[in-house]
Structure formats: structure tokens, C-alpha cells
Design a protein around this motif. Structure first.
Motif, short mmCIF file in Angstrom:
data_model
loop_
_atom_site.label_atom_id
_atom_site.label_comp_id
_atom_site.label_asym_id
_atom_site.label_seq_id
_atom_site.Cartn_x
_atom_site.Cartn_y
_atom_site.Cartn_z
N MET A 1 7.80 -42.26 -65.74
CA MET A 1 6.58 -43.38 -65.64
C MET A 1 6.41 -43.96 -67.34
O MET A 1 5.88 -42.65 -68.21
N ASN A 2 7.10 -45.27 -68.18
CA ASN A 2 6.88 -45.29 -69.43
C ASN A 2 5.54 -45.79 -69.60
O ASN A 2 4.98 -47.20 -69.94
N ILE A 3 4.49 -44.44 -69.68
CA ILE A 3 2.99 -44.98 -70.43
C ILE A 3 2.58 -45.00 -72.16
O ILE A 3 3.16 -43.82 -72.88
N PRO A 4 2.69 -45.78 -72.90
CA PRO A 4 2.32 -45.77 -74.48
C PRO A 4 0.89 -44.19 -74.33
O PRO A 4 0.45 -43.83 -73.91
N ASN A 5 1.56 -43.70 -75.89
CA ASN A 5 0.72 -42.45 -75.96
C ASN A 5 -0.74 -42.45 -76.46
O ASN A 5 -1.38 -41.56 -75.76
N HIS A 38 7.06 -51.47 -64.22
CA HIS A 38 6.48 -51.88 -65.10
C HIS A 38 4.59 -51.84 -64.57
O HIS A 38 3.71 -52.54 -65.28
N ILE A 39 4.29 -51.90 -63.31
CA ILE A 39 3.40 -52.53 -62.14
C ILE A 39 2.01 -51.51 -62.66
O ILE A 39 0.92 -51.07 -62.97
N LEU A 40 2.53 -49.79 -62.42
CA LEU A 40 1.57 -48.65 -62.06
C LEU A 40 1.31 -49.27 -63.77
O LEU A 40 -0.41 -48.95 -63.84
#
Length: 289
Positions: A1-5, A38-40
Motif C-alpha cells: 500500500m503506497n502511503i506518503p511518509n 488508491h482506495i485504502l
């Protein structure tokens, strides 16, 4: 899951806040998967920025599972409300009751899910919010906007939400018994479309969340789901026939009975219209024989 830092940092802060919360049993279970990667992360970003999140999608697309996964990701307890036409202020806020204490009878107010979530800074999940009567929902206007405040009509207490309180709601647009959500109310949310789960993602969900271990049979159920979704989109069968929840139940049954009988119990018999039942049965028979 690609989450910004920077979002990850906010998530960690939330987890630290609730690590010693006495209501940890209310934290949801993870497991939501989606064809839209991108949903999660987008829902998580909205949540940690204290934005209310509205999950919009067909019945059985996994909106409740997404809400539970959000609760799990931030380590935050979540109180739930299931809306219906009978929903009233007491179901939302709580009610008064008589209590015997040390030989005396006193009136005590039992707090409902809205007030519990507000006072503890928890998440509040409102399922099928557009099933509620339009005159009931304005109670929540002050809860959902920047004020995060409500005056309890039963006690007169003015409640200001604790830090972290956020609302997640879900709607099934166009479903029987629903009403269009008031634009002023919808404007208080970040809206996220939740699509049906299909293909390899659905296959993974069935492997991890059902008792069925037969890989070939799981692939057949994935095909069944794809065909049912197509018929839902064509308006031939109702949305609940393509519910992932119903499919998981059907896979569980298929461990102990023939697939067609499992489909009968888990999917077909939930539908009222005989033509729709026949359409689902025909689709299933082309796959399972």
C-alpha cells in the motif's frame, strides 16, 4: 500500500493515542482488497486529516470491510450504527432508563454510539446512512462539520468531540428503501467510490476469508461472481446477488455440500423474484453443471 511518509507519521500518532484504550476490542479486522490500489490509502489519508469519509458503492462491494480495515490500520476503536427507517434519536444518542442502586431508584442515561464515539475520540461507522429518514439525520449536522459538537436533547449536555473522532458512513445509491442523501449532508464528507472486487483480488479474498481450499473450485466461484456482476450492471438481477459477503458464505457451504446447493442457499434463496432466481441458477449451472 503506497502511503506518503507524512501520512504514515499521522497514522503512527493515532496508534500511539489508542494503544492503552480500554475499548480495543472495538478495533476492526483488516483484510480489505480492491482493484483500485488508491482506495485504502486515500481513505486513510482522509481519516488522519480528520475528514469524514463516505463510502459509496453497491451492496456487498466490501464497504464495511473497508471501514473495519481503516479502524485496524489506525488502531482506533469504532462504534457502529446500522440505519433503517426506524432509526431515531435514541438509537443514535442513547436513552434514559431506571436503575436500582443501594435501594434507591434513579434515572440514568445510557449513552448511544454517537456520544460514546465523540467522548472517547473514536471512529463512528454509520452503515446505509441513506436508509434513515431524512428528518433523523439533521441531528448529526453539528457532529459532522467543523464544530464537532452536539447538544444532547435528553440531558441538555453539550458534547464536544474528543480529538480523533471521525465519521465513516456508507451508502448504496438507488437501492430499495434508500433516499437521496441531502447535499448539505453529503458535503460534509470526502466521497470514495467502492467498486466490486473481481479477478485475482477476489480469488485472494476467497482463499483468505473463506474455508474453501480447493483452488479450482475457488476459480469457478470467481467466474460466477464476474458473471453475476455483469448481470447486475445489465439490470437483470439485484445487487445483493453479487455480494462478496454472500459469495464467501457460499464458499464456506461448498466445503460441506455440492456447489450448486451451496449457491442455492447462499445466493439464490436470498432473491425474491422467480425470474431473477432462474437467471442466477442458469449462470451457476453453466459453470458448475
Amino acid at each position: 500500500m503506497n502511503i506518503p511518509n507524512n501520512v504514515k507519521e499521522l497514522i503512527l500518532k493515532r496508534k500511539e493515542k489508542f494503544v492503552n484504550d480500554k475499548n480495543l476490542q472495538l478495533i476492526g479486522k483488516p483484510g480489505y482488497s480492491s482493484p483500485d490500489e488508491h482506495i485504502l490509502p486515500d481513505a486513510l489519508t482522509s481519516l488522519v486529516l480528520h475528514k469524514n469519509v463516505l463510502l459509496k458503492g453497491p451492496t456487498g462491494a466490501g464497504k464495511t470491510k473497508l471501514a473495519e480495515s481503516l479502524s485496524a490500520e489506525v488502531g482506533q476503536p469504532m462504534h457502529s450504527i446500522n440505519c433503517s427507517v426506524d432509526l431515531d434519536a435514541e438509537a443514535l444518542l442513547g436513552f434514559k432508563t431506571l436503575v436500582e442502586k443501594e435501594g434507591n431508584t434513579t434515572i440514568q442515561f445510557v449513552e448511544g454510539p454517537v456520544i460514546q464515539a465523540m467522548k472517547n475520540g473514536h471512529l463512528l461507522y454509520i452503515d446505509e446512512i441513506n436508509m434513515a429518514k431524512p428528518e433523523t439525520l439533521p441531528i448529526l449536522n453539528g457532529v459532522l462539520d467543523y464544530r464537532r459538537t452536539i447538544t444532547n436533547p435528553f440531558t441538555g449536555e453539550v458534547i464536544k468531540a474528543a480529538e480523533g473522532f471521525t465519521v465513516i458512513a456508507a451508502i448504496n445509491e438507488g437501492y430499495v428503501g434508500t433516499v437521496p442523501l441531502n447535499e448539505a449532508l453529503k458535503n460534509r464528507f470526502i466521497v470514495i467510490d467502492v467498486p466490486y472486487i473481481q479477478g485475482s483480488i477476489l480469488e485472494g479474498v476467497l482463499k483468505s476469508q473463506s474455508s474453501l481450499s480447493d483452488g479450482d473450485l475457488i476459480k469457478s466461484f470467481v467466474q460466477l461472481s464476474e458473471d453475476l456482476v455483469t448481470q447486475v450492471r445489465n439490470g437483470q438481477i439485484p445487487e445483493e446477488a453479487a455480494s462478496v459477503r454472500a459469495l464467501i458464505d457460499t464458499c464456506d457451504l461448498a466445503v460441506f455440500m455440492p456447489p450448486m446447493r451451496a449457491i442455492q442457499r447462499g445466493i439464490i434463496d436470498k432473491v425474491e423474484d422467480e425470474r431473477e432466481k432462474a437467471a442466477i441458477r442458469n449462470i451457476a449451472e453453466t459453470i458448475f453443471g
